[in-house]
Design a protein around this motif. Structure first.
Motif, PDB file in Angstrom:
ATOM      1  N   THR A  65       8.580   1.112  -4.067  1.00 20.77           N
ATOM      2  CA  THR A  65       8.813   1.234  -2.623  1.00 20.77           C
ATOM      3  C   THR A  65      10.249   0.870  -2.268  1.00 20.77           C
ATOM      4  O   THR A  65      10.898   1.562  -1.471  1.00 20.77           O
ATOM      5  CB  THR A  65       7.829   0.340  -1.848  1.00 20.77           C
ATOM      6  N   MET A  75      12.943   3.476  -0.567  1.00 19.75           N
ATOM      7  CA  MET A  75      13.527   3.163   0.733  1.00 19.75           C
ATOM      8  C   MET A  75      14.962   2.665   0.628  1.00 19.75           C
ATOM      9  O   MET A  75      15.603   2.372   1.648  1.00 19.75           O
ATOM     10  CB  MET A  75      12.661   2.105   1.439  1.00 19.75           C
ATOM     11  N   THR A  83      12.460   6.715   4.826  1.00 17.72           N
ATOM     12  CA  THR A  83      12.005   5.715   5.793  1.00 17.72           C
ATOM     13  C   THR A  83      10.638   5.169   5.376  1.00 17.72           C
ATOM     14  O   THR A  83       9.928   5.773   4.559  1.00 17.72           O
ATOM     15  CB  THR A  83      11.894   6.318   7.198  1.00 17.72           C
ATOM     16  N   GLU A  84      10.266   4.035   5.969  1.00 18.01           N
ATOM     17  CA  GLU A  84       8.961   3.458   5.671  1.00 18.01           C
ATOM     18  C   GLU A  84       7.835   4.410   6.047  1.00 18.01           C
ATOM     19  O   GLU A  84       6.857   4.560   5.302  1.00 18.01           O
ATOM     20  CB  GLU A  84       8.795   2.134   6.425  1.00 18.01           C
ATOM     21  N   VAL A 140       7.486   7.155   3.420  1.00 18.23           N
ATOM     22  CA  VAL A 140       6.912   6.666   2.159  1.00 18.23           C
ATOM     23  C   VAL A 140       5.428   6.367   2.308  1.00 18.23           C
ATOM     24  O   VAL A 140       4.596   6.823   1.510  1.00 18.23           O
ATOM     25  CB  VAL A 140       7.672   5.404   1.683  1.00 18.23           C
ATOM     26  N   PRO A 146       4.845  -1.836   0.298  1.00 16.64           N
ATOM     27  CA  PRO A 146       5.368  -1.667   1.660  1.00 16.64           C
ATOM     28  C   PRO A 146       5.143  -2.892   2.542  1.00 16.64           C
ATOM     29  O   PRO A 146       5.995  -3.225   3.382  1.00 16.64           O
ATOM     30  CB  PRO A 146       4.604  -0.445   2.187  1.00 16.64           C
ATOM     31  N   SER A 155      12.535  -7.942   3.157  1.00 14.06           N
ATOM     32  CA  SER A 155      13.190  -6.702   2.735  1.00 14.06           C
ATOM     33  C   SER A 155      14.034  -6.907   1.480  1.00 14.06           C
ATOM     34  O   SER A 155      14.785  -7.889   1.359  1.00 14.06           O
ATOM     35  CB  SER A 155      14.075  -6.169   3.867  1.00 14.06           C
TER      36      SER A 155
END
Length: 479
Positions: free
Chosen positions: A29, A33, A40-41, A44, A279, A286
């Motif tokens: 992930t 990203m 983008t989240e 995904v 995610p 992050s």
């Protein structure tokens, strides 16, 4: 003793290890990203990841039949090629559509895992089934754990880029591709092709719990019908008819049905959680701003899960009596772990909850596998495994379409995990009710049996004291 099992087992273990050695997996992930793919989240989570679920479901049944018809080895080569395509696209391809195609090939690789786990039974004697099964399953867990650990060390210590991890994973897949070419081609399979007959898996089974047999109205380890005796030598229609008859026979056993229901329901939720855990972690902490430790978490959870699965053989519990309540308790533990991941938005709490989640699931799925396999021939076990997995994927597809996919609700990652936690809580409630019902039913049956024993003993005493010539049989009084 013949050592012919060693050569194919070693090759299969080499293939299993390198195909499972994926240093990029814990960071997928973050890679998608990150600056390399720049997705983008929402792309995904809601557009790319669901494709794996759909492709796995669509391919599972045809791959199940094709694996047996082609006698395993060609499908193993297809699986190895699918891994190479998947990770080559991960390295080179760009854009949402390309990543969706990547997920399709990964779904194909996942669906063809049945060839890896069933090939060995066609080339070794039944006496070695348990041994080679342990080797093949252990080596894939080892490969997964080593891959996660290597990936984390390279990222944390070596400051290696995530793109490099993907290249290493691709290289490992290329090495794995070499091994299946040297495997001997089986001369028989479970359903379509036979030598003289398909060996029944007597040795691989553990001793069935005697109380378990009471729940099964059909002796599942005994051959039934002429099809079973001569093998499924006909075409596709005959094989499907025989599979249908075996399906009815197997699921007529209430105990097997209960464990299979838990298998299907929980595997659906398990796939969802492990697919979307990264995610969630990415949202909590992050990878663009902090050093992440996903690799260590995957390694620890895999090893603890393997340890939990290994410990099952040493736990002495009457699963026939307490199985449903055990499923209830551990399903509630899983539900709490998922709730904590969703609500306590601390990365270390998330990591710990994930480890508990995976270890609990692997413990229970091992128990379920043993309980189901204990009274089944290898042929019927393959059928039950396929059916349970298909039902799990069908449920997962519905859950994905409604909750995750952009065509459905397309929920944010936190509401998703709230739903997954509630899902496992519902499973716990189902098996709490089933467990209490079984305990109550057995209690009444035991009480009735005790009363019958007492009545029989009293009748014997009265008969003796009156000089009667006939004794009452205790067994007949119970009946």
């Amino acid at each position: 003793m013949s050592k012919t099992w060693i050569y194919p087992t070693v090759l299969l273990c080499i293939y299993g290890f390198f195909s499972s050695l994926r240093p990029s997996e814990p960071f997928l992930t973050a890679f998608l990203m990150g600056p390399d793919k720049n997705l983008t989240e929402r792309e995904v989570v809601n557009e790319i990841y669901p494709v794996w679920t759909y492709s796995y479901l669509v391919l599972l049944f045809p791959v199940f039949l094709a694996t047996d018809y082609l006698r395993y080895k060609p499908v193993l080569l297809i699986q190895a090629a699918s891994y190479i395509i998947t990770y080559a696209m991960l390295v080179k391809a760009q854009g949402v559509l390309a990543m969706q195609l990547l997920e399709f090939f990964f779904g194909m690789a996942t669906a063809t895992e049945i060839a890896y786990y069933s090939y060995i039974y066609s080339v070794v004697e039944p006496a070695n089934y348990q041994k080679v099964t342990g080797f093949c399953r252990s080596v894939t867990l080892l490969g997964s754990a080593v891959g996660s650990m290597v990936g984390q060390i390279l990222v944390s210590v070596g400051q290696v880029s995530l793109l490099t991890l993907s290249i290493i994973t691709l290289s490992s897949s290329c090495l794995a591709f070499l091994a299946p070419w040297f495997l001997p081609m089986p001369s028989k399979s479970l359903f379509f092709h036979h030598g003289e007959s398909v060996p029944q898996d007597k040795t691989a089974k553990g001793p069935a719990d005697k109380s378990e047999d009471i729940e099964c109205k059909v002796p599942l380890d005994v051959k039934v019908g002429t099809e079973e005796k001569r093998g499924y030598t006909g075409g596709l229609v005959e094989v499907l008819k025989a599979l249908g008859a075996d399906f009815v026979t197997c699921y007529s056993c209430r105990t097997l049905l209960a464990w299979s229901v838990w298998w299907a329901l929980s595997t659906c939720g398990y796939f969802q959680v492990i697919n979307y855990a990264q995610p969630l972690w990415e949202r909590v902490m992050s990878s663009k701003d902090f050093v992440i430790y996903n690799g260590y978490v995957e390694t620890i959870s895999t090893l603890l899960g393997a340890l939990a699965a290994f410990s099952v053989g040493y736990v002495k519990v009457s699963w026939a009596v307490w199985g449903e309540l055990a499923l209830c308790i551990f399903s509630m533990v899983i539900a709490v772990a998922v709730y904590v991941m969703d609500t306590v938005r601390n990365i270390w709490v998330c990591y710990t909850s994930y480890v508990i989640f995976r270890a609990s699931y692997m413990l229970l799925i091992t128990i379920a596998t043993f309980q189901i396999a204990a009274n089944l021939s290898m042929k019927r076990y393959a059928l039950v495994f396929g059916v349970n997995t298909f039902v799990a994927l069908l449920l997962q597809t519905l859950l994905t379409v409604i909750v995750v996919d952009s065509a459905g609700l397309g929920l944010d990652i936190f509401p998703q995990f709230l739903i997954y936690g509630s899902y496992f809580a519902a499973i716990a409630v189902i098996f709490l009710i089933a467990g209490l019902y079984k305990v109550a039913t057995r209690g009444r049956a035991d009480a009735a049996g005790t009363q019958a024993d007492a009545a029989g003993a009293q009748t014997e005493t009265e008969s003796d004291s009156s000089g009667g010539e006939t004794l009452i049989c205790k067994e007949s009084s119970i009946i």
